[in-house]
Design an enzyme around this catalytic site. Sequence first.
Site, PDB file in Angstrom:
ATOM      1  CG  ASP A 483       5.859   6.957   3.401  1.00 16.97           C
ATOM      2  OD1 ASP A 483       6.604   7.386   4.278  1.00 16.97           O
ATOM      3  OD2 ASP A 483       5.390   5.801   3.382  1.00 16.97           O
TER       4      ASP A 483
HETATM    5  C1  BGC Z   1       4.517   5.127  -2.082  1.00 17.90           C
HETATM    6  C2  BGC Z   1       4.031   5.184  -0.708  1.00 17.90           C
HETATM    7  C3  BGC Z   1       4.985   4.428   0.162  1.00 17.90           C
HETATM    8  C4  BGC Z   1       6.363   5.018   0.044  1.00 17.90           C
HETATM    9  C5  BGC Z   1       7.392   4.404   0.950  1.00 17.90           C
HETATM   10  C6  BGC Z   1       5.915   5.613  -2.128  1.00 17.90           C
HETATM   11  O1  BGC Z   1       6.388   5.484  -3.404  1.00 17.90           O
HETATM   12  O2  BGC Z   1       3.683   5.876  -2.902  1.00 17.90           O
HETATM   13  O3  BGC Z   1       2.757   4.647  -0.664  1.00 17.90           O
HETATM   14  O4  BGC Z   1       4.568   4.504   1.479  1.00 17.90           O
HETATM   15  O5  BGC Z   1       6.755   4.938  -1.268  1.00 17.90           O
HETATM   16  O6  BGC Z   1       7.695   3.112   0.615  1.00 17.90           O
HETATM   17  O1  IFM Z   2       1.795   6.035   5.761  1.00 19.71           O
HETATM   18  C1  IFM Z   2       2.253   5.385   4.626  1.00 19.71           C
HETATM   19  C2  IFM Z   2       2.627   3.988   5.029  1.00 19.71           C
HETATM   20  O2  IFM Z   2       3.637   3.990   6.002  1.00 19.71           O
HETATM   21  C3  IFM Z   2       3.030   3.175   3.851  1.00 19.71           C
HETATM   22  N1  IFM Z   2       2.058   3.201   2.820  1.00 19.71           N
HETATM   23  C4  IFM Z   2       1.618   4.518   2.410  1.00 19.71           C
HETATM   24  C5  IFM Z   2       1.215   5.402   3.549  1.00 19.71           C
HETATM   25  C6  IFM Z   2       0.901   6.809   3.056  1.00 19.71           C
HETATM   26  O3  IFM Z   2       1.980   7.354   2.352  1.00 19.71           O
END
Ligand code: BGC
Ligand code: IFM
Length: 811
Positions: A483
Amino acid sequence: MKYGHFDDVHQEYVITTPKTPLPWINYLGCNEFFSLISNTCGGYTFYKDAKLLRLTRYRYNNVPADINGKYLYIKDGDTVWNPGWQPTKTELDSYECRHGIGYSRFTSSKNGVKASVLSFVPLNDNCEISQLTLTNGSSEDKKLSVFSYVEWCLWNADDDMKNFQRNLSTGEVEVQDSTIYHKTEYRERRNHYAIYSVNTKIDGFDTSRDAFLGAYRGADSPEAVENGKCTNSMASGWSPIASHQINVDLAAGETKTFIFVLGYIENPEDEKWESYGVINKTRAKEMLAKYQTDAQVEEAFAALQAYWKQLLARYTVDSADEKVNRMVNTWNQYQCMVTFNMSRSASYYESGIGRGMGFRDSCQDLLGFVHLIPDRARERIIDIASTQFQDGSAYHQYQPLTKKGNSDIGSGFNDDPLWLIAGTSAYVRETGDTSILTQMVPFDNDMSVAAPLMDHLKRSLDYIINHKGPHNLPLIGRADWNDCLNLNCFSAHPGESFQTFGPSEGPVAESVFIAGMFVKYGEEYAQLCELMGDADEAARARKEVQAMYDAILKDGWDGDWFVRAYDAYSHKVGSKECREGQIYIEPQGFCVLAGVGVKEGLAEKALNSVKERLDTKYGVMILQPAYTEYHLELGEVSSYPPGYKENAGIFCHNNPWVSIAETVLGRGDRAFEIYRKTCPAYIEDISEIHRTEPYVYSQMVAGKDAKFYGEAKNSWLTGTAAWTFVNISQYILGVYPTHQGLSVDPCIPKGFGDFSITRKFREGTYHIQVKNPQNVEKGVVSMTVDGKAVDGHIIPYEKGKEEYNVVITMG
Ligand code: BGC
Ligand code: IFM
């Protein structure tokens, strides 16, 4: 250091001190009514949707942590204590919390009085039962008072903590006999209310928080408890609560029990009112009537345990490694069920008001859940596919109550479409039910535009085919699985709103990870096409897969490992050309598990580079070297301090990808080493470093660049649960469902020894014995099914057959 221990016989984790490094929680509820419950009785309850139908309030960012739960206070003379220690924190003479499968049991004592609280959500009702058992172990008769306490949330948990100008005037309650009814919002369009009741006559109650706690006090020192007397307050606005007072005479040696029920009731429109303003309580009373006696509670609890027993029996292993047995037979599968139910919405790290169900998250959760309750997996696949757009892209998240895509977040995460193929393929391989593929499923929840699920999958595939960049690799869009790899979107403040004022060439950033996914799930799609008799479409898909494979080898290979991506300027990300972030874990794991570079000898090189550059004693880091500076062209990944989260943390989710990749190469020792390093049962004795619950996986462990190297965060709701279960059950122990039947092809460490597996698959129970006389890591030399030799290692599926006895010999 340990703060408890596993009890494998009862399938419980026994916590022996309330002062765990962080709250160690459990989940109650299997279907629609859920509670989070910590080892000090903190937590909250909701129905279906942690944001929209929250029953009890939780206080975020509170100090001390983990305050607000369902508390029972025991007043014994001047001493007031709680069986879960919080919130009074009165020193206990003994304390134990057993987190079990769908229940938690607290047993504590103080001044000769023993209190045991068993909390669970019964199978078929929307309520949580807490059965309190008090025993006077002293030689004197005691006069005790018990006070219950829950604080109501005014349903929408997000609004509840923001909209005070309104909410402080809406609260309404009713009290009848021993039941407190919370009916805020009922007078508008709503049809639901909550109850908190106890199965005995009460000696008082409070429904106003201020009356119960007293001004300037918290739940650690309620005035009513201190005074030994509730005030019979009737809340009107402000903060409604529910507290019962029960005075208990307990002779020396005597035991008494009390059953508290916290419930959610929905009335159809025509049954809403007894008289206007007075809610219709019929359904509440019907529910409460089921939980009035200890025998009823015991029966409901036994039913819950039986339910879990048959679920967990669907995959069991008996090996010489008790930690593997423990994780596979109990905790890993249990966590898979919880992640399936919660997605990433409600934990102690996900507030329940932020995210709903994630598209990619839920599709991956299915992988570890589908063998447990295939029917629910089926329903989930349809829900998820219903949020897809006609061009194959998808809402990134949807709200569980409405099942509608979340337009605040929207779409644009280009890995999402392929995960739908992954989840559907897993379902069809597990069940053989191809009828799901012809089921009509809407786009964006609009039934006027619907297509068979198979067509949705085709659009998923085509979305990637139609969105390729300058290197013929898939466009990444806003991000892929990672993400935080925001290669087209320069976010002014990381993690906040994304602005697409990218470079003039347009959003051309590409993802080698999605390319690896395409190779894997493109082939799984082709197999589904074949099942449906569409050889042409299967051939088309395989041609596209080959083109992607070639594109990866051409521009996705960096010499010693796979490149991660190309940014919007077509610069490499995750390459030795970069100063930081030279190697990323995702494409190494996923390309190799998809088979990319295996025959060319590149796969081995890539995994050796992972070992050399990314490995630590606590697991494999996501990238190295960590970003020490913020990079606008990379986005959020570089916003974290080195070693945390996506910036060089040990992201547990993709450790199993590398472990699976190792099994593809037949390297059982290394596959297991990776499995073991993040495996909760294996790291229980470093709980003071790891800090989160030692019975479940966490999303992330701080990497070697971090100040708190080895410390975990974000326990419970992570795709790690499903992927580690897939890894251990399907690749290491090697029982993998194919369309033709179960394949058994283990890849184990040397010295693992013989083992046996019992696996329910479609209508059959498979008793599989694996023998390894040569002590090899991989390879099956022979197989017998019911005494008859069968070629290969796929047990031919026979419709309707109920028992299979299989012997596999490795060599
Ligand atoms: C976090 C990710 C998460 C994303 C979407 C980011 O700030 O580090 O782990 O998946 O936000 O919510
Ligand atoms: O792949 C994502 C997931 O959808 C939400 N937690 C963090 C992951 C890696 O960024």
